[in-house]
Design a protein around this motif. Structure first.
Motif, mmCIF file in Angstrom:
data_model
loop_
_atom_site.group_PDB
_atom_site.id
_atom_site.type_symbol
_atom_site.label_atom_id
_atom_site.label_comp_id
_atom_site.label_asym_id
_atom_site.label_seq_id
_atom_site.Cartn_x
_atom_site.Cartn_y
_atom_site.Cartn_z
ATOM 1 N N SER A 123 0.814 -1.209 0.000
ATOM 2 C CA SER A 123 0.000 0.000 0.000
ATOM 3 C C SER A 123 0.853 1.266 0.000
ATOM 4 C CB SER A 123 -0.937 0.016 1.211
ATOM 5 O OG SER A 123 -0.197 0.034 2.423
ATOM 6 N N LYS A 159 -6.494 3.159 -1.957
ATOM 7 C CA LYS A 159 -5.689 2.191 -1.205
ATOM 8 C C LYS A 159 -5.854 0.793 -1.780
ATOM 9 C CE LYS A 159 -4.637 0.692 3.499
ATOM 10 N NZ LYS A 159 -4.964 0.843 4.937
ATOM 11 N N ASP A 178 -3.869 0.574 -4.890
ATOM 12 C CA ASP A 178 -2.433 0.480 -4.586
ATOM 13 C C ASP A 178 -2.037 -0.954 -4.246
ATOM 14 O OD1 ASP A 178 -1.963 3.138 -5.044
ATOM 15 O OD2 ASP A 178 -2.124 3.735 -2.938
ATOM 16 N N VAL A 179 -2.829 -1.605 -3.380
ATOM 17 C CA VAL A 179 -2.478 -2.958 -2.931
ATOM 18 C C VAL A 179 -2.701 -3.985 -4.032
ATOM 19 C CG1 VAL A 179 -3.021 -4.773 -1.261
ATOM 20 C CG2 VAL A 179 -2.953 -2.382 -0.528
#
Length: 395
Positions: free
Chosen positions: A101, A145, A148-149
């Motif tokens: 993240s 988020k 991102d992950v």
């Protein structure tokens, strides 16, 4: 003669069972030999699937680089692997702290991974973040988020490690995705979007690196269940339904997915789905009959958000056409998300039963296909093709 005929069936079943057992054992040993002495990087190794992959690959003699965002849990996993393995046949795992993240540090951590053994043979992108809820209740910060992950983190790590594989003209990249990378399921908008993005990236990458003998594989289960999920006791019919569709209801066990990842690496498969026939069929229904797919999915959402109809009334309100004024006077129904702290409740009004909505949607979809010229072109093709083939002279 009659006794021999009676004994033939059990003996035949016993022979088939023995052959299948031998095949499975040989396949398991062959899979382990495929990763022996190979440098294998596993992201989110502290998850359920990550632990099973670590155990399986460590027992197969791989040189593991285990990545995770919690150092204490990585050390616990390290101790568990060391305690059960034979030191003479296995390598000591390397531990790397990695939080996907935080995109700004992924490149530096990727270089640290390369420094462990100087190369990477197999990269398993296993990290994933899930969220469930209506799109309007999910903040943009949480959307970012999740991206991102599930997307930017894996592709950033892959881009840093990929030149090493290309220069050596060997390597394999495995993306542990989800069947939602093929079609979206309501109330999981951000998760499905991130999986679609990752699926598209690695599908394109597969074609780009094929000439360099680098293999890109995607493994897509329905969803991976936790170790502590058990069947609920109660309704007998529900128990039978869940028994036959347990992979769809409870997901796939991490051990099954880890073994499938091992097989995928050994056979160098490009795409694998771990699901029962219903989700697999949904992929083709989504492609060829989108209206039908959308109708079923939409009605499923309405069924979750609706309240049971009041059967005490002899004349339910949904049987009569209502004006907008009457609908405004109808008592609103607060959905299941109204209890969520800090999230405003959504309001909805009673609607016709799900069965009637499905019939109406199917009728609309059928009417759309009957007037679509492409539909009749398909019909003509399937009718004329056998006739044309039968008229082709054979020389």
């Amino acid at each position: 003669m009659g006794i021999i005929a009676v004994l033939m069936l059990p003996l035949l079943l016993l022979a088939i069972s023995g052959i299948l057992f031998i095949y499975q054992e040989v396949s398991r040993l062959w899979s382990k030999s495929a990763v022996q002495n190979k440098v294998v990087v596993i992201t989110d190794a502290i998850s359920g699937l990550g632990k099973e992959c670590s155990r399986l690959f460590h027992a197969g003699g791989a040189r593991l680089v285990l990545c995770g965002k919690n150092w204490e849990k990585l050390e616990v996993l390290y101790d568990a692997l060391i305690s059960v393995a034979d030191p003479s046949k296995t390598f000591t795992p390397k531990l790397v702290l990695l939080d996907l993240s935080d995109i700004s540090c992924v490149q530096d951590v990727a270089k640290e991974i390369l420094d462990c053994y100087g190369c990477v043979d197999i990269l398993i992108n296993n990290a994933s973040m899930k969220v469930k809820g209506p799109a309007q209740n999910i903040s943009l910060e949480l959307d970012k988020k999740i991206m991102d992950v599930n997307y930017f983190g894996p592709i950033t790590l892959t881009k840093v490690l990929l030149p090493n594989m290309i220069s050596r003209r060997t390597g394999q990249i495995v993306l542990v995705s989800n069947i939602q990378g093929k079609f979206g399921i309501p109330l999981r908008t951000a998760y499905a979007a991130s999986k679609h993005a990752a699926q598209g990236f690695f599908d394109c990458l597969r074609a780009e690196v094929e000439e360099f003998e680098v293999v890109v594989s995607t493994v897509s289960p329905t969803f991976i269940r936790s170790y502590h999920m058990y069947t609920e006791t109660g309704n007998w019919e529900a128990s039978i339904w869940k028994f036959f569709f347990r992979k769809f209801t409870y997901g796939v066990h991490p051990v099954e997915v880890a073994e499938e990842v091992m097989k995928t690496i050994r056979r160098k498969k490009q795409e694998v789905f771990i699901a029962n026939p219903i989700p697999k069929a949904a992929i083709y229904i989504r492609t060829f009959f989108p209206e039908f797919f959308f109708a079923v999915v939409a009605c499923g959402v309405k069924e979750k958000l609706s309240v049971p109809e009041d059967r005490s009334k002899s004349s339910p309100s949904y049987l009569y056409p209502t004006t907008s004024e009457k609908a405004r006077k109808t008592k609103p129904i607060t959905n299941m998300y109204s209890q969520t702290k800090g999230i405003p409740a959504m309001v909805m009004y009673p609607h016709p039963p799900i069965r009637k909505q499905v019939i109406h949607k199917l009728y609309s979809a059928l009417r759309l296909y009957l007037v679509h010229p492409l539909f009749w072109r398909w019909v003509a093709y399937f009718i004329m093709s056998p006739l044309e083939l039968s008229l082709v002279p054979l020389y």
